[in-house]
Design an enzyme around this catalytic site. Structure first.
Site, short mmCIF file in Angstrom:
data_model
loop_
_atom_site.label_atom_id
_atom_site.label_comp_id
_atom_site.label_asym_id
_atom_site.label_seq_id
_atom_site.Cartn_x
_atom_site.Cartn_y
_atom_site.Cartn_z
CG HIS A 1 43.71 32.26 39.04
ND1 HIS A 1 44.83 31.45 38.94
CD2 HIS A 1 44.07 33.45 38.53
CE1 HIS A 1 45.83 32.15 38.39
NE2 HIS A 1 45.38 33.38 38.13
CG ASP B 1 49.03 33.52 35.97
OD1 ASP B 1 49.46 34.67 35.80
OD2 ASP B 1 48.01 33.27 36.65
CG HIS B 2 46.24 35.32 33.23
ND1 HIS B 2 44.91 35.07 33.45
CD2 HIS B 2 46.82 35.35 34.46
CE1 HIS B 2 44.69 34.98 34.74
NE2 HIS B 2 45.83 35.13 35.38
CG ASP C 1 44.27 36.96 37.62
OD1 ASP C 1 43.52 36.03 37.27
OD2 ASP C 1 45.50 36.84 37.72
CG HIS D 1 45.35 41.51 39.07
ND1 HIS D 1 45.82 40.85 40.17
CD2 HIS D 1 45.82 40.81 37.99
CE1 HIS D 1 46.55 39.80 39.78
NE2 HIS D 1 46.57 39.76 38.47
CG HIS E 1 50.12 39.01 35.96
ND1 HIS E 1 49.23 39.19 37.00
CD2 HIS E 1 51.07 39.97 36.08
CE1 HIS E 1 49.62 40.24 37.72
NE2 HIS E 1 50.73 40.74 37.18
CG HIS F 1 46.10 40.29 33.74
ND1 HIS F 1 45.15 39.30 33.66
CD2 HIS F 1 46.95 39.93 34.75
CE1 HIS F 1 45.40 38.38 34.59
NE2 HIS F 1 46.50 38.73 35.25
FE FE Z 1 46.56 35.05 37.31
ZN ZN Z 2 47.26 38.07 37.17
#
Ligand code: FE
Ligand code: ZN
Length: 257
Positions: A169, A58-59, A130, A113, A56, A54
């Site tokens: 995570h 942080d990914h 996620d 998500h 985001h 996805h």
């Molecule tokens: Fe994440």
């Molecule tokens: Zn995420």
């Protein structure tokens, strides 16, 4: 197939998947450049693909640097994320088939998500980003509880019970605390908690789990269980008239747990 878990940021996991026959390598979630680059360099394999679960930050935080370093990389993601994932050049839909060297993969679209969240199944390993965590599931930023419930049901139907689940995570301990709150009688949760705590203490990771382990301990995959249904009514004072309603009540409670 070789799979390497690469911790990134504070509690993210990225993965490197290698087809040992063709020596082709892929990154699943280019969360952070340096930790992934360092481990890639130690491998006798060539990076050819990046699979994004996805959009985001942080990914995909390391994506631009990999694009700058490696010409001709294929960057995979759901077609609806083509404007949110830099360099996405292979647009995917649910059910699409993939190949990494001689490894075969499949795309499972799991919106909830985010609307473009996908899971990648390679052989018996599924990379869930996620969407599913150890003992839990992702927060619903771009979807209703009903949609996420449907996504998780779809995922479970598409993968074998023996499938290994590689999640995005390290949230397993917090998730299992919640799992135990909604299902205190479930011995497998308590056992998984002590196993996970021991793993983390020794410097290990709780990823991957297996689908059978999740089906036994992850409340978000157990919404039809009588104990959980009963506790949704008695502890959360919420509607428990359908698995979707139970899922919605659990997700809402978990957001502030
Ligand atoms: Fe994440
Ligand atoms: Zn995420």
């Amino acid at each position: 197939m070789k799979t390497i878990t690469v911790p990134c940021h504070y509690d993210n996991y990225a993965y490197i998947v290698i087809c040992e026959k063709s020596k082709k390598a892929a990154i699943i979630d280019p969360a952070e450049y340096y930790p992934l680059l360092q481990i890639l360099k130690e491998q006798d394999a060539q990076l050819t693909a990046i699979y994004c679960t996805h959009h985001h930050a942080d990914h995909i935080g390391g994506l631009e640097e990999f694009l700058g370093d490696y010409a001709g990389l294929n960057v995979y993601g759901h077609y609806s994320d083509s404007n949110r994932i830099v360099g996405l050049n292979v647009s995917l839909e649910d059910g699409d088939l993939l190949s990494l060297g001689e490894l075969e993969g499949k795309v499972i679209h799991t919106p909830g998500h985010t609307s473009g969240s996908v899971c990648y199944l390679f052989e018996d390993a599924v990379f869930t980003g996620d969407s599913v965590f150890g003992g839990g599931c992702g927060r619903l930023f771009e979807g209703s509880p009903e949609l996420m419930y449907q996504s998780l049901s779809h995922l479970v139907a598409e993968i074998p019970e023996s499938a290994e689940i590689y999640f995005g995570h390290e949230y397993t301990m917090q998730n299992l605390k919640f799992a135990l709150f909604v299902e205190p009688e479930n011995n497998r949760i308590a056992r998984r908690m002590s196993d996970s705590a021991a793993l983390l203490e020794s410097g290990g990771f709780t990823t991957p789990s297996t689908l059978s382990q999740e089906l036994a301990t992850n409340p978000f995959l157990r919404c039809s269980e009588m104990t959980i249904r009963k506790n949704v009514a008695e502890k959360l004072f919420a509607d428990n008239s359908s698995p979707q309603a139970v899922f919605a009540a659990l997700r809402k409670k978990k957001d502030s747990f």
